[in-house]
Design an enzyme around this catalytic site. Structure first.
Site, PDB file in Angstrom:
ATOM      1  CG  HIS A  72      -2.924   3.928   8.144  1.00  0.00           C
ATOM      2  ND1 HIS A  72      -3.147   3.504   6.854  1.00  0.00           N
ATOM      3  CD2 HIS A  72      -1.648   3.554   8.434  1.00  0.00           C
ATOM      4  CE1 HIS A  72      -2.067   2.899   6.388  1.00  0.00           C
ATOM      5  NE2 HIS A  72      -1.148   2.921   7.334  1.00  0.00           N
ATOM      6  CE1 TYR A 200     -11.310   2.109   0.296  1.00  0.00           C
ATOM      7  CE2 TYR A 200      -9.739   3.513   1.455  1.00  0.00           C
ATOM      8  CZ  TYR A 200     -10.580   2.411   1.428  1.00  0.00           C
ATOM      9  OH  TYR A 200     -10.680   1.617   2.547  1.00  0.00           O
ATOM     10  N   PRO A 292     -16.056  -5.027   0.459  1.00  0.00           N
ATOM     11  CG  PRO A 292     -14.267  -5.814  -0.806  1.00  0.00           C
ATOM     12  CD  PRO A 292     -15.760  -5.880  -0.715  1.00  0.00           C
ATOM     13  CE  LYS A 296     -16.813   0.793   8.552  1.00  0.00           C
ATOM     14  NZ  LYS A 296     -15.928   1.319   9.592  1.00  0.00           N
ATOM     15  CE1 TYR A 384     -12.021   3.387   5.102  1.00  0.00           C
ATOM     16  CE2 TYR A 384     -10.509   3.792   6.919  1.00  0.00           C
ATOM     17  CZ  TYR A 384     -10.786   3.208   5.692  1.00  0.00           C
ATOM     18  OH  TYR A 384      -9.826   2.455   5.061  1.00  0.00           O
TER      19      TYR A 384
END
Length: 389
Positions: A72, A200, A292, A296, A384
């Site tokens: 991704h 998200y 979550p 990580k 990220y």
């Protein structure tokens, strides 16, 4: 028995550490309280940083990951009905790979078994002894028979509720914790993902995450109250609520189906310091928990065992204690950066009790600044995809 390193826990942290040590010629035995089938039944995270993928490649466990994993290059943030893409590859030069933790565990288990390395499953009443001295050992029951495993070092990779951290005297530990006033209700289903990248969503009704395990298996989450019960959420109720938290176009594209699994998990941030006690080392969830939101948990476990394996290799190959002495500080420096990022992203995207007050206005301002600032989006992307280790 005797080994050089006794590893407690056969989750991804313990298994990856075992393979890194094996590659360095360091003998190790893994003790796991549960059965192998139980370990593989646990549904967990599935977003891997490039550093984690690199470690799996280094031990020879990356073949299926590269064949079946989904690279991704970005993801979407959704708020106020608008999706904003975070271009991970363009902003950081890196990407993440979606590949389930269950599959990582399976690959490592099969690799270890093929190499003839010993993992003792269903080891009961595991107890750690004398790790503050020069001759630590572990006792356990194997099918009812008392066993003793002598070793040079013990690696506690047995999670938040495991015996390793619990074996440390409380006076030697300092813990830091933040418990969030909500949880995540998760649903797994064999349906195609609603988007080819993660979404998200931080809308008025609460947070939602649209994720996937493959091109035909999806994982969705809803923010919910801590007193919710999974049994109160039928599939129909879950899908209806998810649609309400998505923009109209995404809601219309959502494909629903019967759930394979539903679960409810509270969110917390937790760190125990230090991560070394004599000849006992903590790694992964045994030492720290992250919400979550930032994906990580597994990746932090991977960096922990990277640092630990390097320290142990240095000890045996170079007769140096420098790496061992620096392990805790080195690991914690990266842990706290990941804790900060996970806390920040959780605050950015979730609905908090003071949403209509000062905190809510700050959240709105933070979102507006983020999507209008290339510098802010770059900082998000760098964290990220994973900070260097």
């Amino acid at each position: 028995m005797r080994t050089q390193v006794a590893i407690i826990g056969a989750g991804p942290a313990g298994l990856l550490l075992g393979q890194l040590l094996h590659a360095a010629g360091i003998d190790n035995v893994i003790l796991e309280q549960r059965s192998g089938d139980y370990v593989l039944s646990r549904v967990r995270a599935g977003v891997l940083e490039s550093g984690t993928v690199r470690l799996l490649d280094a031990v020879g466990a990356g073949t299926r990951l590269h064949a079946e994993g989904l690279p991704h290059d970005g993801f979407d943030l959704l708020f106020d009905g608008v999706r904003h893409r975070i271009d991970l590859a363009g902003l950081s030069g890196k990407h993440v790979t979606v590949y389930g933790q269950t599959e990582v565990t399976r690959d490592l288990m099969e690799l270890r078994a093929g190499q003839g390395a010993l993992t003792v499953y269903e080891a009961e009443k595991v107890a750690l002894h004398d790790f503050d001295g020069d001759a630590p050992y572990v006792t356990y029951l194997d099918r009812g028979e008392q066993k003793r495993l002598d070793c040079d070092f013990i690696a506690g990779c047995d999670g938040y509720h495991g015996v390793s951290r619990a074996s440390v005297p409380s006076r030697a530990l300092k813990t830091f914790e933040r418990v969030y006033p909500f949880g995540w209700l998760g649903l797994l289903a064999d349906v195609p993902p609603v988007s080819h990248e993660l979404i998200y969503a931080g809308e008025e009704r609460g947070f939602a995450l649209c994720s996937m395990r493959s091109n035909s298996r999806s994982r969705y989450y809803l923010q919910c109250a801590l007193n919710e019960r999974v049994d109160d959420w039928s599939d129909e109720r879950f899908w209806a609520e998810l649609r309400r938290r998505l923009d109209p176009a995404t809601a219309d594209a959502l494909v629903t189906g019967p759930s394979l699994e539903k679960s409810l998990a509270p969110l917390r941030s937790f760190v125990a310091e230090p991560m070394r006690f004599g000849r006992l080392f903590l790694a992964g969830d045994a030492a720290h928990i992250v919400p979550p939101t930032g994906a990580k948990g597994l990746n932090l476990a991977a960096s922990d065992v990277h640092y630990l394996s390097e320290a142990l290799r240095e000890h045996y190959a170079e007769r140096s204690s420098a790496g061992i002495d620096a392990y805790s500080a080195r690991a914690l420096a990266r842990v706290w950066k990941a804790e900060r990022f996970s806390w920040w992203l959780t605050g950015l995207m979730h609905h908090f009790p003071d949403h209509d007050g000062f905190g809510g206005r700050i959240q709105q301002a933070e979102r507006a600044y983020l999507v209008s600032s290339p510098a802010a989006m770059t900082a998000l992307a760098e964290n990220y995809v994973g900070l260097p280790f």
